[in-house]
Scaffold this motif. Structure first.
Motif, PDB file in Angstrom:
ATOM      1  N   ARG B  81       1.130  -8.978   8.058  1.00 14.58           N
ATOM      2  CA  ARG B  81       0.032  -8.820   7.104  1.00 14.58           C
ATOM      3  C   ARG B  81       0.676  -8.536   5.526  1.00 14.58           C
ATOM      4  NH1 ARG B  81      -2.995  -4.568   7.129  1.00 14.58           N
ATOM      5  NH2 ARG B  81      -2.442  -3.655   8.909  1.00 14.58           N
ATOM      6  N   HIS B  82       1.909  -8.296   5.466  1.00 16.76           N
ATOM      7  CA  HIS B  82       2.717  -8.106   4.110  1.00 16.76           C
ATOM      8  C   HIS B  82       2.266  -6.786   3.763  1.00 16.76           C
ATOM      9  CE1 HIS B  82       3.290 -12.379   4.570  1.00 16.76           C
ATOM     10  NE2 HIS B  82       2.095 -12.642   4.393  1.00 16.76           N
ATOM     11  N   ALA B 104      10.182  -9.441  -7.650  1.00 18.90           N
ATOM     12  CA  ALA B 104       8.789 -10.127  -7.435  1.00 18.90           C
ATOM     13  C   ALA B 104       8.973 -11.037  -6.008  1.00 18.90           C
ATOM     14  CB  ALA B 104       8.645 -11.344  -8.543  1.00 18.90           C
ATOM     15  N   LEU B 105      10.011 -11.169  -5.124  1.00 17.76           N
ATOM     16  CA  LEU B 105      10.212 -11.917  -3.794  1.00 17.76           C
ATOM     17  C   LEU B 105       8.893 -11.582  -2.967  1.00 17.76           C
ATOM     18  CD1 LEU B 105      12.056 -13.914  -2.222  1.00 17.76           C
ATOM     19  CD2 LEU B 105      12.977 -11.677  -1.273  1.00 17.76           C
ATOM     20  N   ASN B 111       2.462 -15.060  -0.084  1.00 16.75           N
ATOM     21  CA  ASN B 111       1.654 -16.190  -0.497  1.00 16.75           C
ATOM     22  C   ASN B 111       0.738 -15.631  -1.786  1.00 16.75           C
ATOM     23  OD1 ASN B 111       3.005 -18.063   1.215  1.00 16.75           O
ATOM     24  ND2 ASN B 111       1.691 -17.215   2.594  1.00 16.75           N
ATOM     25  N   LYS B 112       1.065 -14.842  -2.852  1.00 18.56           N
ATOM     26  CA  LYS B 112       0.418 -14.287  -3.530  1.00 18.56           C
ATOM     27  C   LYS B 112       0.829 -14.583  -4.905  1.00 18.56           C
ATOM     28  CE  LYS B 112      -1.281 -10.403  -1.074  1.00 18.56           C
ATOM     29  NZ  LYS B 112      -0.809  -8.948  -0.698  1.00 18.56           N
ATOM     30  N   PRO B 113       0.125 -14.836  -5.806  1.00 21.13           N
ATOM     31  CA  PRO B 113       0.631 -14.923  -7.459  1.00 21.13           C
ATOM     32  C   PRO B 113       1.377 -13.716  -7.865  1.00 21.13           C
ATOM     33  CG  PRO B 113      -1.543 -14.731  -7.637  1.00 21.13           C
ATOM     34  CD  PRO B 113      -1.305 -14.972  -5.958  1.00 21.13           C
ATOM     35  N   VAL B 114       2.600 -13.939  -8.530  1.00 21.92           N
ATOM     36  CA  VAL B 114       3.232 -12.928  -8.858  1.00 21.92           C
ATOM     37  C   VAL B 114       2.440 -12.018 -10.047  1.00 21.92           C
ATOM     38  CG1 VAL B 114       5.186 -12.086 -10.322  1.00 21.92           C
ATOM     39  CG2 VAL B 114       5.550 -14.126  -8.676  1.00 21.92           C
ATOM     40  N   ASP B 115       2.387 -10.739  -9.799  1.00 18.91           N
ATOM     41  CA  ASP B 115       1.675  -9.974 -10.541  1.00 18.91           C
ATOM     42  C   ASP B 115       2.751  -9.387 -11.729  1.00 18.91           C
ATOM     43  OD1 ASP B 115       0.580  -7.733 -12.206  1.00 18.91           O
ATOM     44  OD2 ASP B 115      -0.348  -6.788 -10.409  1.00 18.91           O
ATOM     45  N   LEU B 155       4.279  -4.332  -3.709  1.00 19.17           N
ATOM     46  CA  LEU B 155       2.887  -5.095  -3.152  1.00 19.17           C
ATOM     47  C   LEU B 155       1.850  -3.801  -2.664  1.00 19.17           C
ATOM     48  CD1 LEU B 155       4.086  -7.807  -0.541  1.00 19.17           C
ATOM     49  CD2 LEU B 155       2.923  -8.024  -2.854  1.00 19.17           C
ATOM     50  N   SER B 156       2.267  -2.516  -3.332  1.00 21.46           N
ATOM     51  CA  SER B 156       1.381  -1.249  -2.993  1.00 21.46           C
ATOM     52  C   SER B 156       1.211  -1.185  -1.463  1.00 21.46           C
ATOM     53  CB  SER B 156       0.381  -1.395  -3.589  1.00 21.46           C
ATOM     54  OG  SER B 156       0.363  -1.273  -4.988  1.00 21.46           O
TER      55      SER B 156
END
Ligand SMILES: Nc1ncnc2c1ncn2[C@@H]1O[C@H](COP(=O)(O)OP(=O)(O)OP(=O)(O)O)[C@@H](O)[C@H]1O
Ligand SMILES: [Mg+2]
Lengths: 252, 263
Positions: B81-82, B104-105, B111-115, B155-156
């Motif tokens: 679930r990352h 940012a990796l 599969n999320k846009p880089v914040d 990713l918190s």
């Protein structure tokens, strides 16, 4: 910089070695120490750069380089493609390793007739070249993929990476230096493959010059063709060495 | 409040080793319950199985006996679930990516846009401003560790696993990083397990400190820290803090204590 001076020494040694080799060639040829079939270097160079023969040599080297480059690209792409597929689908790995080994174990002199039947006389040189390149690139990419560090594999597992993402973002970049080494080493093999391929009836090329001059005992023509092939080999090999160095700097 | 409880029940981990039929017993019948939003620190001698314990929670190893679960799930599903953040002993930065892209990796793998804001904020937090485009090869060991910590937080995650994340830092930077980590942790309250060799660090950061015995690792001491959050670095100068340091140091070096007693 300590690197610069050692580099200079290496270049000086290389130049001295080459000069010694040429001097020896000249002396042996001049005094006919190896008989009539060993001409002095100056005679060969004179023959090679004679304006009357420019068209002849240009046509030959152009044809050979075209076949070599075509075979090189096809072989490299097939090698990288098959290694990628085999790595992402482990059930194919064994089979594709066997396939590559079998292909490599066929002597290129036996491959020629097969290509002659399968494709055309014109395409046979590129075909033989591509087989040589395919095997070298396939093997080096495999070992590059296997060199992925375990700590990185663990990181990707902990981050929940998919197989495809892992391949694209970890395994493939890890393999780039090894692939670049394979690409460098396979250039001379591609050129040899193309020249052998030409012997099976290609309309023109360095291989044709070599075989014709040999049969007609045109000593200077034979040596000129060989020298030309060696120069083409070294030039591209040097370029690919630079590419390889850049790949190591970027990906290590 | 984020996070998931970690439950380690009667876990034994044996590694096969050539020449030894029984293999290496890294952990023996160990049970730890980390509550949701709790920060647990592990102390113990080298080779006692601390990293192995974290690897079990990260689903990089399977227990030989016993079970590990996170919020009732198998550890593998948390990773899938990352929702796991890790910074291991070996920083494991990708040498072909720069600092920004390394941090940012996890977005890309999830599969999320880089914040970009989150990445920038973390670069700021770990004090690597101006090094965004530097490659790991151009950084010092301590700087690499800081990149790896930033990456673990980006990713918190629900669970954070830190294996000696500050090992390569000098004392001053280490203290600074401790204070920063304490600050963001007090805001996010991610369930965290930290492996460290520093008693001070463990006491300053954790809600609970566990001391493991030499191999095979077993829990020989457990201390709940009585300090409020967010913590002021001043607590490190309090008498309670010093008493706890002595207490844990004794537990870590029983031979020293016996030697003192014998004299
Ligand atoms: N993959 C493995 N194969 C075999 N033995 C292993 C493996 N991983 C760990 N071990 C053994 O398990 C024991 C515990 O190792 P671990 O890395 O967990 O120790 P540690 O407490 O993290 O030590 P350190 O403080 O030095 O990092 C060691 O004796 C080690 O040799
Ligand atoms: Mg360890």
């Amino acid at each position: 910089m300590p690197g610069a001076s050692s580099r200079l020494i290496a270049i000086a040694c290389g130049t001295a070695g080459l000069a010694g080799f040429f001097a020896l060639w000249q002396v042996i040829g001049h005094y006919q120490l190896a008989g009539l079939s060993w001409p002095p270097l100056t005679a060969v160079l004179q023959y090679l750069f004679d304006p009357d023969r420019h068209a002849l040599f240009l046509r030959a080297i152009d044809a050979t380089l075209r076949s070599t480059i075509a075979g090189y690209l096809i072989g490299a792409l097939t090698g990288i493609g098959l290694a990628s597929i085999a790595y992402t689908l482990p059930m194919l790995q064994r089979g594709s390793d066997r396939f590559a080994a079998v292909v490599n174990s066929i002597p290129s002199i036996a491959l020629g007739p097969i290509f002659l039947i399968l494709i055309s006389r014109e395409a046979t040189p590129a075909g033989v070249a591509s087989i040589h390149v395919f095997f070298i690139v396939y093997v080096s990419m495999n070992s590059g993929l296997a060199s992925t560090s375990q700590a990185h594999e663990d990181l990707f597992s902990a981050l929940g990476s998919s197989r495809l993402k892992r391949f694209l973002r970890l395994n493939f970049p890890s393999a780039v230096p090894a692939i670049a080494s394979g690409l460098r080493l396979s250039w001379p093999a591609a050129l040899i493959g193309a020249i052998i391929g030409e012997w099976f009836g290609a309309p023109r090329g360095i291989g044709i010059l070599i075989i014709n001059s040999m049969q007609n005992f045109q000593i200077n023509l034979l040596w000129s063709a060989v020298l030309l092939a060696a120069m083409a080999s070294l030039f591209f090999f040097g370029m690919l060495t630079l590419v390889e160095r850049a790949a190591y700097r970027r990906f290590r | 409040m984020t996070g998931a409880a970690i439950s380690i029940e009667h876990v034994t981990k044996r590694f096969p080793l050539k020449g030894q039929s029984a293999g290496v017993m890294a952990l023996e019948d160990i049970s730890i319950a980390v509550e949701q939003s709790e920060f647990v620190a592990l102390l113990g001698p080298s080779g006692c199985g601390k990293s192995t314990l974290l690897r079990l929670v990260a689903s990089l190893e399977r227990p030989t006996e016993g079970t590990v679960s996170i919020g009732g799930e198998a550890p593998g599903s948390l990773a899938a679930r990352h929702a796991l953040g890790v910074a291991f002993q070996d920083h494991a930065l990708l040498p072909w990516l720069n600092v920004h892209d390394n941090i940012a990796l996890p977005f890309s793998l999830a599969n999320k846009p880089v914040d970009r804001e989150a990445v920038g904020g973390l670069i700021d937090l770990v004090g690597l401003n101006g090094f965004e485009t530097a490659r790991p090869g151009q950084l010092s060991g301590g700087m690499r560790q800081r990149v790896s910590i930033a990456r673990s937080l980006v990713l918190s995650p629900e669970v954070l696993l830190l294996d000696e994340p500050f090992g390569a830092l000098d004392a001053v930077t280490r203290r600074q990083m401790n204070i920063e980590l304490q600050r963001i942790w007090s805001r996010q309250r991610i369930t965290t397990v930290l492996v460290t060799h520093s008693v001070d660090e463990a006491l300053f950061l954790a809600d609970r400190v566990l001391v493991l015995s030499a191999r095979p690792g077993r829990i020989i001491r457990e201390v709940a820290t009585p300090f409020d959050r967010p913590r002021d670095p001043a607590v490190m100068r309090s008498a309670t803090f010093h008493d706890l340091v002595d207490d844990l140091t004794d537990a870590l070096h029983p031979t020293d204590a016996t030697a003192h007693a014998g004299r």
